[in-house]
Design an enzyme around this catalytic site. Structure first.
Site, PDB file in Angstrom:
ATOM      1  N   GLY A  47       0.811  -1.200   0.000  1.00 27.73           N
ATOM      2  CA  GLY A  47       0.000   0.000   0.000  1.00 27.73           C
ATOM      3  C   GLY A  47       0.846   1.252   0.000  1.00 27.73           C
ATOM      4  CD  GLN A  52       3.506   6.151   2.389  1.00 26.75           C
ATOM      5  OE1 GLN A  52       2.514   5.558   2.023  1.00 26.75           O
ATOM      6  NE2 GLN A  52       4.628   5.540   2.757  1.00 26.75           N
ATOM      7  CB  CYS A  97       6.158   2.701   6.812  1.00 25.63           C
ATOM      8  SG  CYS A  97       5.460   4.109   5.955  1.00 25.63           S
ATOM      9  CG  LEU A  98       7.370   1.857   0.565  1.00 24.10           C
ATOM     10  CD1 LEU A  98       6.680   2.302  -0.712  1.00 24.10           C
ATOM     11  CD2 LEU A  98       8.590   1.028   0.262  1.00 24.10           C
ATOM     12  CG  HIS A 139       0.393   1.718   7.636  1.00 27.57           C
ATOM     13  ND1 HIS A 139       1.390   1.474   8.551  1.00 27.57           N
ATOM     14  CD2 HIS A 139       0.995   2.375   6.611  1.00 27.57           C
ATOM     15  CE1 HIS A 139       2.533   1.976   8.094  1.00 27.57           C
ATOM     16  NE2 HIS A 139       2.315   2.526   6.913  1.00 27.57           N
ATOM     17  CD  GLU A 140      -0.564   2.681   2.988  1.00 23.69           C
ATOM     18  OE1 GLU A 140       0.249   1.789   3.244  1.00 23.69           O
ATOM     19  OE2 GLU A 140      -0.223   3.843   2.718  1.00 23.69           O
ATOM     20  CG  HIS A 143       0.990   7.402   5.388  1.00 34.34           C
ATOM     21  ND1 HIS A 143       2.188   7.874   5.874  1.00 34.34           N
ATOM     22  CD2 HIS A 143       1.135   6.049   5.281  1.00 34.34           C
ATOM     23  CE1 HIS A 143       3.033   6.863   6.037  1.00 34.34           C
ATOM     24  NE2 HIS A 143       2.408   5.748   5.695  1.00 34.34           N
TER      25      HIS A 143
END
Length: 181
Positions: A47, A52, A97-98, A139-140, A143
């Site tokens: 995701g 981000q 996470c990225l 989680h997404e 952001h």
């Protein structure tokens, strides 16, 4: 389309709250494709949220079916202006996470959720998700409000870990947790 650069913590832009997406925005289709390309360019990533990539719009892409261990899954979800309608239960699990490529953490989130959003075709959708898929969506969605998983840990001392493998393109997910979103 294009693989977008991903902001990395401690970049202050990750803390910015995103604005709603205007559904008539002509650049929306291209942005969705760019987010998909960005997610797909990182093995293990399930995701990504537009903020981000320094695009502060309420848009997320989630596909837990990219993790072969997932049994319950909706497949690829493109959620525009997602809104959490309900949540229940609690579960603690490891997340990555990225935007925090060198860390993972134990994070407590709801076990089951219901989310309302608009899909890429412009239709309203209601998503009922549980387990890992619910965790990935939450989680997404965090952001979008400038919240990172570090903001959700009980203890920075005991719940945050250095990643054993970094997101370089050949890793498996750490201990079944969310890898790279």
């Amino acid at each position: 389309m294009a693989v977008l650069p991903v902001l990395v913590y401690p970049d202050s832009r990750l803390k910015k709250v995103s604005e709603p997406v205007a559904l008539e925005d002509e650049s929306l289709a291209g942005l969705i494709e760019d987010l998909l390309d960005t997610m797909n360019s990182s093995p293990g990533c399930i995701g990504i949220a537009a903020p981000q990539c320094d695009i502060h719009k309420r848009l997320i892409v989630v596909d837990v079916s990219r993790n072969p261990n997932m049994k319950q899954k909706h497949g690829l979800m493109i959620l525009i202006n997602p809104e959490l309608l309900s949540q229940s239960g609690k579960n603690t699990a490891r997340e990555g996470c990225l935007s925090l490529p060198h860390l993972t953490a134990n994070v407590t989130r709801a076990k089951r959720i219901t989310v309302r959003a608009t899909n890429r075709e412009g239709s309203e959708v209601i998503i009922d998700a549980s387990g890992f898929e619910a965790r990935a969506i939450l989680h997404e969605m965090d952001h979008l409000d400038g919240i990172l998983f570090l903001d959700r840990v009980s203890s920075l001392k005991t719940d945050v870990f250095r990643r054993k493998r970094y997101l370089t393109g050949t890793e498996d997910s750490d201990q079944g947790g969310q890898d790279g979103s």
